[in-house]
Design a protein around this motif. Sequence first.
Motif, PDB file in Angstrom:
ATOM      1  N   UNK A  52     -32.093-108.138 -19.387  1.00  0.00           N
ATOM      2  CA  UNK A  52     -30.853-107.938 -18.636  1.00  0.00           C
ATOM      3  C   UNK A  52     -30.511-106.453 -18.697  1.00  0.00           C
ATOM      4  N   UNK A  53     -30.804-105.708 -17.647  1.00  0.00           N
ATOM      5  CA  UNK A  53     -30.657-104.254 -17.660  1.00  0.00           C
ATOM      6  C   UNK A  53     -29.281-103.779 -17.207  1.00  0.00           C
ATOM      7  N   UNK A  54     -28.346-104.680 -17.000  1.00  0.00           N
ATOM      8  CA  UNK A  54     -27.015-104.282 -16.545  1.00  0.00           C
ATOM      9  C   UNK A  54     -26.273-103.492 -17.620  1.00  0.00           C
ATOM     10  N   UNK A  68      -8.955-113.670 -33.993  1.00  0.00           N
ATOM     11  CA  UNK A  68     -10.317-113.600 -34.505  1.00  0.00           C
ATOM     12  C   UNK A  68     -11.262-113.079 -33.423  1.00  0.00           C
ATOM     13  N   UNK A  69     -12.256-112.307 -33.856  1.00  0.00           N
ATOM     14  CA  UNK A  69     -13.268-111.805 -32.926  1.00  0.00           C
ATOM     15  C   UNK A  69     -14.487-112.715 -32.956  1.00  0.00           C
ATOM     16  N   UNK A  70     -14.929-113.226 -31.799  1.00  0.00           N
ATOM     17  CA  UNK A  70     -16.134-114.063 -31.779  1.00  0.00           C
ATOM     18  C   UNK A  70     -17.391-113.232 -31.996  1.00  0.00           C
ATOM     19  N   UNK A  71     -18.379-113.822 -32.645  1.00  0.00           N
ATOM     20  CA  UNK A  71     -19.682-113.195 -32.851  1.00  0.00           C
ATOM     21  C   UNK A  71     -20.713-114.034 -32.085  1.00  0.00           C
ATOM     22  N   UNK A  72     -21.382-113.412 -31.116  1.00  0.00           N
ATOM     23  CA  UNK A  72     -22.281-114.141 -30.229  1.00  0.00           C
ATOM     24  C   UNK A  72     -23.740-113.964 -30.639  1.00  0.00           C
ATOM     25  N   UNK A  73     -24.598-114.916 -30.292  1.00  0.00           N
ATOM     26  CA  UNK A  73     -26.020-114.796 -30.614  1.00  0.00           C
ATOM     27  C   UNK A  73     -26.701-113.764 -29.724  1.00  0.00           C
ATOM     28  N   UNK A  74     -27.788-113.214 -30.217  1.00  0.00           N
ATOM     29  CA  UNK A  74     -28.618-112.322 -29.405  1.00  0.00           C
ATOM     30  C   UNK A  74     -29.373-113.149 -28.377  1.00  0.00           C
ATOM     31  N   UNK A  75     -29.284-112.746 -27.104  1.00  0.00           N
ATOM     32  CA  UNK A  75     -30.031-113.381 -26.014  1.00  0.00           C
ATOM     33  C   UNK A  75     -30.763-112.271 -25.270  1.00  0.00           C
ATOM     34  N   UNK A  76     -32.088-112.296 -25.289  1.00  0.00           N
ATOM     35  CA  UNK A  76     -32.865-111.230 -24.675  1.00  0.00           C
ATOM     36  C   UNK A  76     -33.016-111.339 -23.176  1.00  0.00           C
ATOM     37  N   UNK A  77     -33.051-112.569 -22.673  1.00  0.00           N
ATOM     38  CA  UNK A  77     -33.267-112.775 -21.237  1.00  0.00           C
ATOM     39  C   UNK A  77     -31.959-112.634 -20.464  1.00  0.00           C
ATOM     40  N   UNK A  78     -32.085-112.517 -19.157  1.00  0.00           N
ATOM     41  CA  UNK A  78     -30.920-112.491 -18.276  1.00  0.00           C
ATOM     42  C   UNK A  78     -30.375-113.905 -18.110  1.00  0.00           C
ATOM     43  N   UNK A  79     -29.057-114.126 -18.213  1.00  0.00           N
ATOM     44  CA  UNK A  79     -28.036-113.170 -18.627  1.00  0.00           C
ATOM     45  C   UNK A  79     -27.886-113.159 -20.143  1.00  0.00           C
ATOM     46  N   UNK A  80     -27.638-112.000 -20.703  1.00  0.00           N
ATOM     47  CA  UNK A  80     -27.533-111.888 -22.164  1.00  0.00           C
ATOM     48  C   UNK A  80     -26.227-112.452 -22.693  1.00  0.00           C
ATOM     49  N   UNK A  91     -19.853-109.599 -16.764  1.00  0.00           N
ATOM     50  CA  UNK A  91     -20.658-110.731 -17.220  1.00  0.00           C
ATOM     51  C   UNK A  91     -20.237-112.055 -16.599  1.00  0.00           C
ATOM     52  N   UNK A  92     -19.894-112.048 -15.322  1.00  0.00           N
ATOM     53  CA  UNK A  92     -19.546-113.280 -14.616  1.00  0.00           C
ATOM     54  C   UNK A  92     -20.649-113.598 -13.609  1.00  0.00           C
ATOM     55  N   UNK A  93     -21.547-114.501 -13.964  1.00  0.00           N
ATOM     56  CA  UNK A  93     -22.685-114.806 -13.095  1.00  0.00           C
ATOM     57  C   UNK A  93     -22.798-116.303 -12.800  1.00  0.00           C
ATOM     58  N   UNK A  94     -21.750-117.078 -13.074  1.00  0.00           N
ATOM     59  CA  UNK A  94     -21.751-118.495 -12.746  1.00  0.00           C
ATOM     60  C   UNK A  94     -22.593-119.358 -13.644  1.00  0.00           C
ATOM     61  N   UNK A  95     -22.944-118.866 -14.798  1.00  0.00           N
ATOM     62  CA  UNK A  95     -23.745-119.631 -15.754  1.00  0.00           C
ATOM     63  C   UNK A  95     -22.841-120.241 -16.825  1.00  0.00           C
ATOM     64  N   UNK A 113     -15.915 -99.115 -24.374  1.00  0.00           N
ATOM     65  CA  UNK A 113     -17.269 -98.601 -24.557  1.00  0.00           C
ATOM     66  C   UNK A 113     -18.198 -99.104 -23.458  1.00  0.00           C
ATOM     67  N   UNK A 114     -19.333 -98.420 -23.315  1.00  0.00           N
ATOM     68  CA  UNK A 114     -20.380 -98.866 -22.397  1.00  0.00           C
ATOM     69  C   UNK A 114     -21.290 -99.833 -23.142  1.00  0.00           C
ATOM     70  N   UNK A 115     -21.558-100.974 -22.514  1.00  0.00           N
ATOM     71  CA  UNK A 115     -22.332-102.035 -23.147  1.00  0.00           C
ATOM     72  C   UNK A 115     -23.577-102.344 -22.345  1.00  0.00           C
ATOM     73  N   UNK A 116     -24.728-102.366 -23.015  1.00  0.00           N
ATOM     74  CA  UNK A 116     -25.975-102.832 -22.439  1.00  0.00           C
ATOM     75  C   UNK A 116     -26.526-103.909 -23.348  1.00  0.00           C
ATOM     76  N   UNK A 117     -27.819-103.817 -23.677  1.00  0.00           N
ATOM     77  CA  UNK A 117     -28.357-104.706 -24.713  1.00  0.00           C
ATOM     78  C   UNK A 117     -27.619-104.500 -26.031  1.00  0.00           C
ATOM     79  N   UNK A 118     -27.149-103.264 -26.218  1.00  0.00           N
ATOM     80  CA  UNK A 118     -26.412-102.883 -27.412  1.00  0.00           C
ATOM     81  C   UNK A 118     -25.190-102.084 -26.985  1.00  0.00           C
TER      82      UNK A 118
END
Length: 258
Positions: A52-54, A68-80, A91-95, A113-118
């Motif tokens: 996911x290169x967005x 509380x702040x949620x902690x999400x799992x790492x997802x490598x594929x689109x959408x992350x 991050x609104x893609x209808x999934x 901040x700017x967010x990508x994979x990280x």
Amino acid sequence: MANLALRLLQCTVFLLSAGTLRACTTTGVTLGATNTGKIFSSQSNDGDGVSDTRIFRVPNMTHEAGSMRPVYPYIGDYPRYVGTSRGQQNYQVGKTVTKPMGHIPQVPFTHGFYDGYFGLLNDAGLGIAESTCSARIVGALPISQGGAGLWYTDELSRVAMERESEARSAVQLMGNLAVKGGYYGGDGANLPGESLIVSDKNEVWVFHILPSDSNGTSAIWAAQRVPDGHVTVVPNVFVLREIDFNDKENFLYSANIQ
């Protein structure tokens, strides 16, 4: 952000290379190593062909006391990620909405901040670049897959972006969270090591981390400040070889590293 980048002399560069090449190489350049007096951090992202290169800008936010702040799992594929916690328009893609694996106490204010994979670059000038590394301890899985690890460096970097403005404090925060909450391998359990180049307007740090055991119950980590006038490169391998445990100015590390 353009004015901020000029003012803080901070630059984060992302290069995307295609195909099956696996070579996330990062570089960090200190103030004294350039003829312009600017700090640079950069990353080449191998992409894996399905990544996911967005890039989105997560806005600064205020939070209610006790939230509380949620902690999400790492997802490598689109959408992350799918959801609204990183901005209502992002991050609104209808999934299916991504489910968190856990939560930590939220702080009253978080930086944009700017967010990508990280997390890449925040409003305070904190920058991060990432390179996956091999490690001796493998098999550590996240809580969502039956392991004990709550953290991977993608979410650690985002928390650092949200809360910190200096590289040193960002490294300490990420290390503390991983030791307490557990750390797993994001690019599959057989590639659990990670390195982040963490920079601010004055300093560049190299941060290395791996699971403490095959369950991911904690983390082992170390970081070194890059001396001014030097350049560092991390080509998918740990590059820190020696730690001076008496030099608190230039080294940070977890208590279990010895």
